[in-house]
Design a protein around this motif. Structure first.
Motif, mmCIF file in Angstrom:
data_model
loop_
_atom_site.group_PDB
_atom_site.id
_atom_site.type_symbol
_atom_site.label_atom_id
_atom_site.label_comp_id
_atom_site.label_asym_id
_atom_site.label_seq_id
_atom_site.Cartn_x
_atom_site.Cartn_y
_atom_site.Cartn_z
ATOM 1 N N LEU A 199 -45.533 4.066 -30.711
ATOM 2 C CA LEU A 199 -46.045 4.253 -32.074
ATOM 3 C C LEU A 199 -47.037 5.414 -32.106
ATOM 4 C CD1 LEU A 199 -46.681 3.485 -35.020
ATOM 5 C CD2 LEU A 199 -48.242 1.740 -34.135
ATOM 6 N N PHE A 200 -47.971 5.434 -31.156
ATOM 7 C CA PHE A 200 -49.027 6.443 -31.165
ATOM 8 C C PHE A 200 -48.509 7.798 -30.680
ATOM 9 C CE2 PHE A 200 -50.792 2.213 -30.058
ATOM 10 C CZ PHE A 200 -51.262 1.904 -31.329
ATOM 11 N N VAL A 201 -47.574 7.779 -29.743
ATOM 12 C CA VAL A 201 -46.946 9.021 -29.287
ATOM 13 C C VAL A 201 -46.255 9.718 -30.459
ATOM 14 C CG1 VAL A 201 -45.129 9.988 -27.826
ATOM 15 C CG2 VAL A 201 -46.682 8.254 -26.895
ATOM 16 N N GLN A 202 -45.509 8.952 -31.249
ATOM 17 C CA GLN A 202 -44.812 9.521 -32.399
ATOM 18 C C GLN A 202 -45.783 9.977 -33.484
ATOM 19 O OE1 GLN A 202 -41.342 10.113 -32.681
ATOM 20 N NE2 GLN A 202 -42.217 11.364 -34.328
ATOM 21 N N ASN A 203 -46.839 9.205 -33.701
ATOM 22 C CA ASN A 203 -47.830 9.600 -34.705
ATOM 23 C C ASN A 203 -48.468 10.940 -34.354
ATOM 24 O OD1 ASN A 203 -47.322 7.263 -36.115
ATOM 25 N ND2 ASN A 203 -49.167 6.192 -35.439
ATOM 26 N N ARG A 204 -48.771 11.129 -33.072
ATOM 27 C CA ARG A 204 -49.359 12.415 -32.661
ATOM 28 C C ARG A 204 -48.354 13.550 -32.823
ATOM 29 N NH1 ARG A 204 -51.225 9.115 -28.568
ATOM 30 N NH2 ARG A 204 -49.847 10.009 -26.976
ATOM 31 N N ALA A 205 -47.095 13.280 -32.500
ATOM 32 C CA ALA A 205 -46.058 14.309 -32.665
ATOM 33 C C ALA A 205 -45.951 14.721 -34.128
ATOM 34 C CB ALA A 205 -44.719 13.792 -32.143
ATOM 35 N N ASN A 206 -45.999 13.756 -35.033
ATOM 36 C CA ASN A 206 -45.932 14.065 -36.466
ATOM 37 C C ASN A 206 -47.147 14.884 -36.905
ATOM 38 O OD1 ASN A 206 -43.574 12.564 -36.570
ATOM 39 N ND2 ASN A 206 -44.571 10.722 -37.345
ATOM 40 N N PHE A 207 -48.301 14.545 -36.364
ATOM 41 C CA PHE A 207 -49.523 15.275 -36.716
ATOM 42 C C PHE A 207 -49.454 16.710 -36.211
ATOM 43 C CE2 PHE A 207 -53.863 16.642 -35.579
ATOM 44 C CZ PHE A 207 -54.467 16.576 -36.816
ATOM 45 N N ARG A 208 -49.013 16.896 -34.973
ATOM 46 C CA ARG A 208 -48.958 18.240 -34.385
ATOM 47 C C ARG A 208 -48.084 19.179 -35.202
ATOM 48 N NH1 ARG A 208 -48.367 15.369 -29.452
ATOM 49 N NH2 ARG A 208 -46.114 15.767 -29.472
ATOM 50 N N GLN A 209 -47.004 18.651 -35.750
ATOM 51 C CA GLN A 209 -46.076 19.482 -36.501
ATOM 52 C C GLN A 209 -46.713 20.090 -37.751
ATOM 53 O OE1 GLN A 209 -42.681 17.019 -37.329
ATOM 54 N NE2 GLN A 209 -42.044 16.897 -35.180
#
Length: 430
Positions: A10-20
């Motif tokens: 969940l948190f790995v994906q949230n960070r990926a979305n933020f980085r984009q």
């Protein structure tokens, strides 16, 4: 933490979305909340800042998350800084994250102690062009205490005045408004715990019981199901107290013939639920009480149908207002001619229904979201119309939590008793 471990995906994906959503060559910083003092040596229970939790899953004070997607050293593209523990801290306060536990929780590999932050940040910040800082931009926020994020903002701008500063809040508001399946599962769990609390109450409520005794029954049921407790200050309002929208004293007796309004919800893993139910203290609605109750229920059912992809906040609330006008006319509270001639900017229904119908729900009870954005699949809203008749000492509000889906919505509280007849049946089954 009382809750079960959350899959760090969940948190790995949230960070990926933020980085984009970051500008090229940007560094972003998120701080934990402070432990707030009371007086003498007392403190309030710790509650994590929701943005750092959303991005890392770290649920501990004195934590910093650094995200720098374009760092030359790949190991520095996401870093967690944590409070270093000691034998003394273990004795007095208990266990703190180890580096390995933080890796397992967050999915972040680079873990440092917070004492290393300034040294490492200095080596990275001069490579970056933009610095994203986090602030509280919720439209209903009243911030009178300086947070760690605000203290860091002041320090950072003093130390590095020539960088280009950016706001993380607009990105977080856009991301957090739409929930992932993993987030919905956590909200659903909070709703399930809330249901257990409500069902526990129905055979308990009777004339003479104190509002705080009802509060005590709820907190018992919530905590025994791995919740930290209430998602917000509970409203246990009998009789005329139900006409006070944010009544939290919860210190009056529930009297025979009164309606009891309960606006309560459990949290689970920092995610929240939000429920309102109204029940007759003696187990039977009067004819008038049921008339008003069913009017609110009809508005709720109509409003639920409007929570769908493509609708928007402003049109939604206008349409709910029109439905409420019809119900208030039917109850004899408004005159049809007066409504026809009313000032559209000051609708008459606001005398009896003065709050909004819905708000975003998630890591915050009033969660992030922009009222000008159209509704999307994955958004979670409350639906909570009410009618408050002060001259009759009668307040009715009904509230469920709904997930907007591609083809409509799902009521996350559909199994919690709602119809007046079902409430009466369950209260008299004792």
């Amino acid at each position: 933490m009382k809750y079960e471990p959350i899959n760090n995906g969940l948190f790995v994906q949230n960070r990926a979305n933020f980085r984009q959503r970051l500008k090229p060559n940007s560094i972003a910083i998120f701080n934990s909340n402070d432990i707030m003092p009371t007086s003498a040596d007392g403190t309030m229970p710790f509650r994590q800042a929701t943005d750092i939790f959303y991005l890392s899953g770290i649920d501990q004070e004195e934590s910093i998350l650094l995200i720098y997607p374009d760092a030359k050293d790949e190991s520095h593209r996401e870093i967690l800084f944590l409070r270093e523990t000691s034998e003394e801290i273990e004795i007095w306060e208990g266990h703190k994250y180890t580096r390995e536990e933080a890796r397992q929780t967050s999915g972040i590999q680079a873990i440092y102690w917070i004492s290393d932050f300034k040294k490492i940040f200095t080596t990275l910040v001069f490579e970056a062009e933009h610095i994203y800082l986090d602030t509280n931009e919720h439209i209903r926020a009243t911030v009178e205490v300086e947070t760690r994020d605000l203290r860091f903002l002041k320090w950072c701008r003093e130390q590095y005045p020539l960088h280009k500063y950016e706001r993380s809040a607009p990105i977080m508001h856009a991301l957090r408004a739409v929930k992932s399946e993993a987030e919905v599962a956590l909200i659903r769990k909070a709703c399930e715990i809330t249901e257990k609390g409500f069902r526990r109450l129905l055979p308990f409520i009777k004339p003479g019981v104190m509002e705080y005794e009802i509060e005590a029954e709820l907190i018992h049921e919530f905590i025994r199901n791995r919740s930290k407790g209430f998602a917000y200050e509970p409203i246990i309002a009998s009789g005329s107290n139900a006409c006070v929208l944010h009544y939290i004293e919860n210190n009056k007796p529930c009297k025979d013939g009164d309606i009891l309004l309960m606006d309560v919800g459990a949290e689970y893993a920092n995610y929240n639920s939000d429920l309102t139910r109204c029940v007759p203290v003696n187990g039977r609605f009067t004819a008038r009480q049921k008339q008003v109750y069913n009017a609110v229920l009809r508005v709720m059912k109509e409003a639920k149908q409007m929570l769908r992809v493509g609708n928007n906040w402003i049109d939604y609330h206008k349409e709910v207002g029109k439905v409420m006008e019809g119900e208030l006319i039917g109850l004899g509270l408004l005159d049809k001619t007066d409504v026809k001639n009313q000032n559209p900017n000051q609708p008459l229904y606001k005398r009896y229904f003065m709050h909004g119908t819905s708000h975003h729900l998630g890591l915050n009870v009033h969660d992030y979201g922009n009222k000008y954005h159209v509704f999307e699949a994955g958004m979670v809203f409350t639906c909570e119309p009410g009618i408050y008749i002060r001259e009759e000492s009668l307040g009715i509000r009904l509230e469920n939590d709904l997930l907007i889906t591609r083809d409509g919505n799902e009521d996350l509280m559909a199994t919690i008793p709602l119809e007046a007849e079902e409430i009466e049946e369950l209260m008299n089954a004792r």
